[in-house]
Design a protein around this motif. Structure first.
Motif, PDB file in Angstrom:
ATOM      1  N   ALA A  50       0.941  -1.129  -0.031  1.00 55.51           N
ATOM      2  CA  ALA A  50      -0.115  -0.153   0.058  1.00 55.51           C
ATOM      3  C   ALA A  50       0.937   1.285  -0.031  1.00 55.51           C
ATOM      4  CB  ALA A  50      -0.964   0.033   1.110  1.00 55.51           C
ATOM      5  N   ARG A  51       1.969   1.251   0.658  1.00 53.28           N
ATOM      6  CA  ARG A  51       2.907   2.327   0.833  1.00 53.28           C
ATOM      7  C   ARG A  51       3.609   2.603  -0.526  1.00 53.28           C
ATOM      8  NH1 ARG A  51       7.431   3.641   0.015  1.00 53.28           N
ATOM      9  NH2 ARG A  51       8.094   1.860  -0.374  1.00 53.28           N
ATOM     10  N   ALA A  52       3.842   1.702  -1.256  1.00 57.76           N
ATOM     11  CA  ALA A  52       4.666   1.508  -2.586  1.00 57.76           C
ATOM     12  C   ALA A  52       3.537   2.314  -3.426  1.00 57.76           C
ATOM     13  CB  ALA A  52       5.075   0.157  -3.010  1.00 57.76           C
ATOM     14  N   ALA A  53       2.337   1.818  -3.290  1.00 62.40           N
ATOM     15  CA  ALA A  53       1.227   2.047  -4.400  1.00 62.40           C
ATOM     16  C   ALA A  53       0.936   3.664  -4.306  1.00 62.40           C
ATOM     17  CB  ALA A  53       0.055   1.314  -4.222  1.00 62.40           C
ATOM     18  N   LEU A  54       0.635   3.998  -3.025  1.00 62.56           N
ATOM     19  CA  LEU A  54       0.601   5.344  -2.788  1.00 62.56           C
ATOM     20  C   LEU A  54       1.659   6.312  -3.164  1.00 62.56           C
ATOM     21  CD1 LEU A  54      -0.973   7.661  -1.671  1.00 62.56           C
ATOM     22  CD2 LEU A  54       0.069   7.052   0.952  1.00 62.56           C
ATOM     23  N   GLN A  55       3.105   5.958  -2.848  1.00 64.86           N
ATOM     24  CA  GLN A  55       4.015   6.584  -3.745  1.00 64.86           C
ATOM     25  C   GLN A  55       4.144   6.808  -4.804  1.00 64.86           C
ATOM     26  OE1 GLN A  55       6.607   8.018  -1.382  1.00 64.86           O
ATOM     27  NE2 GLN A  55       6.821   9.100  -3.520  1.00 64.86           N
ATOM     28  N   ASP A  56       3.774   5.695  -5.596  1.00 69.95           N
ATOM     29  CA  ASP A  56       3.518   5.665  -7.125  1.00 69.95           C
ATOM     30  C   ASP A  56       2.451   6.915  -7.536  1.00 69.95           C
ATOM     31  OD1 ASP A  56       5.735   3.945  -7.519  1.00 69.95           O
ATOM     32  OD2 ASP A  56       4.177   2.275  -7.864  1.00 69.95           O
ATOM     33  N   THR A  57       1.331   6.696  -6.849  1.00 69.27           N
ATOM     34  CA  THR A  57       0.329   7.654  -7.025  1.00 69.27           C
ATOM     35  C   THR A  57       1.067   9.015  -6.817  1.00 69.27           C
ATOM     36  OG1 THR A  57      -1.273   5.981  -6.613  1.00 69.27           O
ATOM     37  CG2 THR A  57      -1.956   8.331  -6.481  1.00 69.27           C
ATOM     38  N   LEU A  58       1.480   9.640  -5.836  1.00 67.69           N
ATOM     39  CA  LEU A  58       1.857  10.603  -5.505  1.00 67.69           C
ATOM     40  C   LEU A  58       2.891  11.256  -6.475  1.00 67.69           C
ATOM     41  CD1 LEU A  58       1.989  10.428  -1.378  1.00 67.69           C
ATOM     42  CD2 LEU A  58       0.107  11.415  -3.016  1.00 67.69           C
ATOM     43  N   ASP A  59       3.786  10.117  -6.986  1.00 64.12           N
ATOM     44  CA  ASP A  59       4.997  10.678  -7.926  1.00 64.12           C
ATOM     45  C   ASP A  59       3.994  10.930  -9.266  1.00 64.12           C
ATOM     46  OD1 ASP A  59       6.933   9.910  -6.110  1.00 64.12           O
ATOM     47  OD2 ASP A  59       7.426   8.165  -7.040  1.00 64.12           O
ATOM     48  N   ALA A  60       3.099  10.354  -9.534  1.00 58.26           N
ATOM     49  CA  ALA A  60       2.550  10.529 -10.609  1.00 58.26           C
ATOM     50  C   ALA A  60       1.785  11.872 -10.794  1.00 58.26           C
ATOM     51  CB  ALA A  60       1.300   9.657 -11.078  1.00 58.26           C
ATOM     52  N   VAL A  61       1.226  12.335  -9.618  1.00 61.86           N
ATOM     53  CA  VAL A  61       0.447  13.544  -9.297  1.00 61.86           C
ATOM     54  C   VAL A  61       1.404  14.383  -9.302  1.00 61.86           C
ATOM     55  CG1 VAL A  61      -0.902  15.080  -7.401  1.00 61.86           C
ATOM     56  CG2 VAL A  61      -1.400  12.531  -7.936  1.00 61.86           C
ATOM     57  N   LEU A  62       2.584  14.407  -8.824  1.00 61.00           N
ATOM     58  CA  LEU A  62       3.551  15.648  -8.843  1.00 61.00           C
ATOM     59  C   LEU A  62       4.187  15.899 -10.021  1.00 61.00           C
ATOM     60  CD1 LEU A  62       5.786  14.904  -5.717  1.00 61.00           C
ATOM     61  CD2 LEU A  62       4.020  16.847  -6.199  1.00 61.00           C
ATOM     62  N   ALA A  63       3.908  14.719 -11.232  1.00 60.27           N
ATOM     63  CA  ALA A  63       4.653  14.950 -12.582  1.00 60.27           C
ATOM     64  C   ALA A  63       3.472  15.432 -13.371  1.00 60.27           C
ATOM     65  CB  ALA A  63       4.982  13.292 -12.955  1.00 60.27           C
ATOM     66  N   THR A  64       2.285  15.528 -12.895  1.00 54.54           N
ATOM     67  CA  THR A  64       1.224  16.122 -13.837  1.00 54.54           C
ATOM     68  C   THR A  64       0.811  17.651 -13.356  1.00 54.54           C
ATOM     69  OG1 THR A  64       0.000  13.813 -13.422  1.00 54.54           O
ATOM     70  CG2 THR A  64      -1.468  15.539 -14.298  1.00 54.54           C
ATOM     71  N   PRO A  65       0.753  18.323 -14.521  1.00 55.09           N
ATOM     72  CA  PRO A  65       0.931  19.811 -14.560  1.00 55.09           C
ATOM     73  C   PRO A  65      -0.813  19.970 -13.631  1.00 55.09           C
ATOM     74  CG  PRO A  65       1.202  19.179 -17.086  1.00 55.09           C
ATOM     75  CD  PRO A  65       1.033  17.960 -16.041  1.00 55.09           C
ATOM     76  N   ALA A  66      -0.489  20.887 -12.857  1.00 59.62           N
ATOM     77  CA  ALA A  66      -1.912  20.998 -11.888  1.00 59.62           C
ATOM     78  C   ALA A  66      -1.566  22.618 -11.255  1.00 59.62           C
ATOM     79  CB  ALA A  66      -2.310  20.196 -10.992  1.00 59.62           C
ATOM     80  N   ARG A  67      -2.746  23.235 -10.958  1.00 64.65           N
ATOM     81  CA  ARG A  67      -2.688  24.298 -10.144  1.00 64.65           C
ATOM     82  C   ARG A  67      -2.555  23.981  -8.593  1.00 64.65           C
ATOM     83  NH1 ARG A  67      -7.147  25.952 -13.287  1.00 64.65           N
ATOM     84  NH2 ARG A  67      -6.371  27.058 -15.354  1.00 64.65           N
ATOM     85  N   ARG A  68      -3.052  23.062  -8.256  1.00 63.38           N
ATOM     86  CA  ARG A  68      -3.033  22.617  -6.817  1.00 63.38           C
ATOM     87  C   ARG A  68      -3.391  21.259  -6.746  1.00 63.38           C
ATOM     88  NH1 ARG A  68      -7.645  24.303  -2.396  1.00 63.38           N
ATOM     89  NH2 ARG A  68      -8.890  23.031  -3.656  1.00 63.38           N
ATOM     90  N   ARG A  69      -2.499  20.585  -5.438  1.00 59.59           N
ATOM     91  CA  ARG A  69      -2.527  19.172  -5.538  1.00 59.59           C
ATOM     92  C   ARG A  69      -2.885  18.974  -3.716  1.00 59.59           C
ATOM     93  NH1 ARG A  69       1.828  20.598  -8.247  1.00 59.59           N
ATOM     94  NH2 ARG A  69       2.028  19.540 -10.408  1.00 59.59           N
ATOM     95  N   VAL A  70      -3.755  18.012  -3.710  1.00 58.57           N
ATOM     96  CA  VAL A  70      -4.435  17.796  -2.334  1.00 58.57           C
ATOM     97  C   VAL A  70      -4.377  16.378  -1.953  1.00 58.57           C
ATOM     98  CG1 VAL A  70      -6.397  18.409  -0.885  1.00 58.57           C
ATOM     99  CG2 VAL A  70      -5.830  19.833  -2.649  1.00 58.57           C
TER     100      VAL A  70
END
Length: 79
Positions: A50-70
């Motif tokens: 679960a930790r690894a999957a969450l880290q992968d998700t957060l890495d993808a979110v950080l790599a995606t252009p967005a005005r805000r991340r929550v």
């Protein structure tokens, strides 16, 4: 030209990035996450997955252009 590109969902996504990306997750605590993976995995192994999957998700979110991340995290960070 439209100010919106096509998104995966039904709502249009602004060209250049989404307004806000939201991740909803549980803190990866043994015995509290991925419980259906036991008895094939120990609670600790399931939590590590679960930790690894969450880290992968957060890495993808950080790599995606967005005005805000929550991140809405159920539990204490750092577990």
């Amino acid at each position: 030209m439209s100010a919106y590109g096509s998104g995966a969902g039904s709502a249009p996504v602004p060209v250049g990035g989404a307004g806000t990306l939201i991740v909803v997750a549980k803190a990866p605590v043994p015995g509290r996450v991925k419980t259906r993976l036991t008895p094939h995995f120990t609670p600790r192994q399931a939590a590590e997955l679960a930790r690894a999957a969450l880290q992968d998700t957060l890495d993808a979110v950080l790599a995606t252009p967005a005005r805000r991340r929550v991140l809405y995290l159920d539990g204490a960070p750092g577990h």
